[in-house]
Design a protein around this motif. Structure first.
Motif, PDB file in Angstrom:
ATOM      1  N   GLN A  45       0.830  -1.200   0.000  1.00  0.00           N
ATOM      2  CA  GLN A  45       0.000   0.000   0.000  1.00  0.00           C
ATOM      3  C   GLN A  45       0.867   1.253   0.000  1.00  0.00           C
ATOM      4  OE1 GLN A  45      -2.750   0.353   3.259  1.00  0.00           O
ATOM      5  NE2 GLN A  45      -3.573   2.271   2.522  1.00  0.00           N
ATOM      6  N   GLY A  46       1.949   1.230   0.755  1.00  0.00           N
ATOM      7  CA  GLY A  46       2.857   2.379   0.769  1.00  0.00           C
ATOM      8  C   GLY A  46       3.428   2.651  -0.607  1.00  0.00           C
ATOM      9  N   ASP A  47       3.795   1.581  -1.315  1.00  0.00           N
ATOM     10  CA  ASP A  47       4.300   1.735  -2.680  1.00  0.00           C
ATOM     11  C   ASP A  47       3.229   2.324  -3.581  1.00  0.00           C
ATOM     12  OD1 ASP A  47       6.691   0.683  -1.883  1.00  0.00           O
ATOM     13  OD2 ASP A  47       6.287  -1.325  -2.629  1.00  0.00           O
ATOM     14  N   GLY A  48       1.988   1.887  -3.399  1.00  0.00           N
ATOM     15  CA  GLY A  48       0.875   2.413  -4.188  1.00  0.00           C
ATOM     16  C   GLY A  48       0.657   3.890  -3.917  1.00  0.00           C
ATOM     17  N   ASP A  49       0.722   4.282  -2.651  1.00  0.00           N
ATOM     18  CA  ASP A  49       0.574   5.693  -2.278  1.00  0.00           C
ATOM     19  C   ASP A  49       1.678   6.520  -2.929  1.00  0.00           C
ATOM     20  OD1 ASP A  49      -1.589   5.033  -0.722  1.00  0.00           O
ATOM     21  OD2 ASP A  49      -0.524   5.208   1.183  1.00  0.00           O
ATOM     22  N   ARG A  50       2.882   5.983  -2.910  1.00  0.00           N
ATOM     23  CA  ARG A  50       4.027   6.672  -3.504  1.00  0.00           C
ATOM     24  C   ARG A  50       3.799   6.870  -5.002  1.00  0.00           C
ATOM     25  NH1 ARG A  50       9.803   6.980  -2.252  1.00  0.00           N
ATOM     26  NH2 ARG A  50      10.984   7.056  -4.183  1.00  0.00           N
ATOM     27  N   GLU A  91       0.957   6.844  -6.624  1.00  0.00           N
ATOM     28  CA  GLU A  91      -0.159   7.782  -6.827  1.00  0.00           C
ATOM     29  C   GLU A  91       0.314   9.215  -6.643  1.00  0.00           C
ATOM     30  OE1 GLU A  91      -4.471   9.086  -5.022  1.00  0.00           O
ATOM     31  OE2 GLU A  91      -3.718   7.104  -4.519  1.00  0.00           O
ATOM     32  N   THR A  92       1.134   9.445  -5.629  1.00  0.00           N
ATOM     33  CA  THR A  92       1.676  10.782  -5.394  1.00  0.00           C
ATOM     34  C   THR A  92       2.530  11.231  -6.574  1.00  0.00           C
ATOM     35  OG1 THR A  92       1.626  10.500  -2.993  1.00  0.00           O
ATOM     36  CG2 THR A  92       3.121  12.180  -3.858  1.00  0.00           C
ATOM     37  N   ARG A  98       0.141  12.140  -9.415  1.00  0.00           N
ATOM     38  CA  ARG A  98      -0.588  13.391  -9.157  1.00  0.00           C
ATOM     39  C   ARG A  98       0.351  14.595  -9.228  1.00  0.00           C
ATOM     40  NH1 ARG A  98      -4.264  13.306  -4.194  1.00  0.00           N
ATOM     41  NH2 ARG A  98      -5.195  15.023  -5.324  1.00  0.00           N
ATOM     42  N   GLU A 112      11.092   9.891   1.693  1.00  0.00           N
ATOM     43  CA  GLU A 112       9.727  10.081   2.196  1.00  0.00           C
ATOM     44  C   GLU A 112       9.420  11.573   2.353  1.00  0.00           C
ATOM     45  OE1 GLU A 112       7.085   8.008   2.556  1.00  0.00           O
ATOM     46  OE2 GLU A 112       8.464   6.722   1.450  1.00  0.00           O
ATOM     47  N   ARG A 120       3.192  15.809  -2.124  1.00  0.00           N
ATOM     48  CA  ARG A 120       1.774  15.837  -1.719  1.00  0.00           C
ATOM     49  C   ARG A 120       1.340  17.262  -1.392  1.00  0.00           C
ATOM     50  NH1 ARG A 120       3.157  11.315   1.651  1.00  0.00           N
ATOM     51  NH2 ARG A 120       2.714   9.424   0.484  1.00  0.00           N
TER      52      ARG A 120
END
Length: 112
Positions: A4-9, A11-12, A15, A69, A76
């Motif tokens: 999930q962290g990789d996915g958030d990264r 996505e960021t 975006r 990070e 973000r």
């Protein structure tokens, strides 16, 4: 790190790539102008947006694998700022407005 962290990264990164529509060279050139320095919240020195613009240049030139990070967190912040600011678009021609200049400090030219 979890998937999930990789996915958030990812996505960021996506975006951020959508929000920042200026190249590193365009942004650097813009940050040298008086118009760029004339806008934003200042605490006695450089405005928050101007400092962010300099950081964005570095982020745009960095390899994805080198991003920390802290870098992702700043990305973000940039995405949030650009989206909030775009919602406040003034009526009429925005070419020579503080609104546009401020957005450009954050790497987004609304006239592109």
């Amino acid at each position: 790190m979890s998937g999930q962290g990789d996915g958030d990264r990812e996505e960021t990164l996506t975006r951020f790539g959508e929000a920042v529509n200026m190249t590193p060279g365009e942004l650097e050139k813009w940050l040298e102008t008086d118009e760029s320095r004339s806008v934003g919240q200042k605490d006695g020195g450089e405005s928050v947006g101007h400092a962010s613009g300099r950081r964005i240049v570095g982020l745009l030139r960095a390899r994805k694998s080198d991003l920390t990070e802290d870098d992702i967190a700043h990305m973000r912040k940039v995405v949030g700022y650009v989206h909030r600011h775009l919602e406040q678009r003034p009526k009429g021609d925005v070419t020579d407005t503080r609104w546009r200049y401020s957005l450009m400090n954050w790497g987004h030219d609304p006239q592109k």
